[in-house]
Design a protein around this motif. Sequence first.
Motif, short mmCIF file in Angstrom:
data_model
loop_
_atom_site.label_atom_id
_atom_site.label_comp_id
_atom_site.label_asym_id
_atom_site.label_seq_id
_atom_site.Cartn_x
_atom_site.Cartn_y
_atom_site.Cartn_z
N GLU A 3 44.49 22.27 37.24
CA GLU A 3 44.37 22.37 35.79
C GLU A 3 43.79 21.11 35.17
O GLU A 3 43.09 21.17 34.16
N GLU A 168 46.08 28.89 21.99
CA GLU A 168 45.27 28.50 23.15
C GLU A 168 45.19 29.62 24.18
O GLU A 168 45.01 29.37 25.38
N ARG A 171 42.28 29.54 26.65
CA ARG A 171 42.42 28.62 27.80
C ARG A 171 43.28 29.27 28.88
O ARG A 171 42.98 29.14 30.08
N GLN A 174 41.34 31.85 30.82
CA GLN A 174 40.47 31.20 31.80
C GLN A 174 41.27 30.73 33.01
O GLN A 174 40.82 30.87 34.16
N GLN A 175 42.46 30.20 32.78
CA GLN A 175 43.33 29.78 33.89
C GLN A 175 43.69 30.97 34.76
O GLN A 175 43.70 30.88 35.99
#
Length: 282
Positions: A3, A168, A171, A174-175
């Motif tokens: 990360e 978020e 994000r 995407q993770q």
Amino acid sequence: LLEEQGERSACGQIIEELSGRRDVWLILISRAPMPKWLKSVFYRYIFVTIAEEELCLSEQEQEQYLEKWELSPTEAARDKIWELGHGNPLCLRIVALRLKDIPEQDAARDKMGAELHAIEESRRDIWDYAEVHVYDQWSVELQEFMEEVCIVEQFDLQMAQQITKKKEAGRLIQQAKEAGNFLIEFRERERSVYELIPPMKHSMRRRLFVKYSQDSIKALYYSAGNSYEIDGNVREALKMYEMCHCEEGISRILIENTRRNPASGEYFELRHYYLALPEDII
């Protein structure tokens, strides 16, 4: 799952150095597609990529594998095994262990029934494996995000933000994409739409109902219903409101549907909800 940018840069540098050496045959194993932070190395060097599907067994190979375990399941059981894992080697091993464990008297009395029950137990074993060896390796934030969005069949960024209350969410999506091949992504009306693969969707829902309180679960379904309502998706909004027992939301949608579409309001399709309305509202 890397990360931090520093971890990614360091790992990318090591991979690039090893890729350029002639005395090293570099093999990278990942549940996820090529991550963005590694694509620059991928473009500069020759990588042979093998998708997970290419490592799965065919139906004929599945039968050969089961024969090695001295198993000869019924046709119904073979079909169910294929439906469960589509030749995934780990799934096959878990199923084989369950089938070998069927008591002889159960197999003699009702072989097909005993096999189908064992396969369903295998499904739970696979979910348990994913719990420990996959989900628990993620950050708590990512685990919670996936648990919360699993209540809907599909979602976009806006819906994910509304359900999880996380600004978020982009994000975290995407993770999740980098954590494995768990998210199916496609384009719809100029936006990205995501869907959890079925095994993960079901196991996450099981996890959700074990970990979360009833009030928390109802709040998630209410948020999902509100998102569908704003988007004009009446049927899905009603499903979500029904799950959280929000009679106010159901009544509001049905009344508005009648007002806007007095002649063609999908009344037959929505009759289940209309018939359940209190008499005073009708």
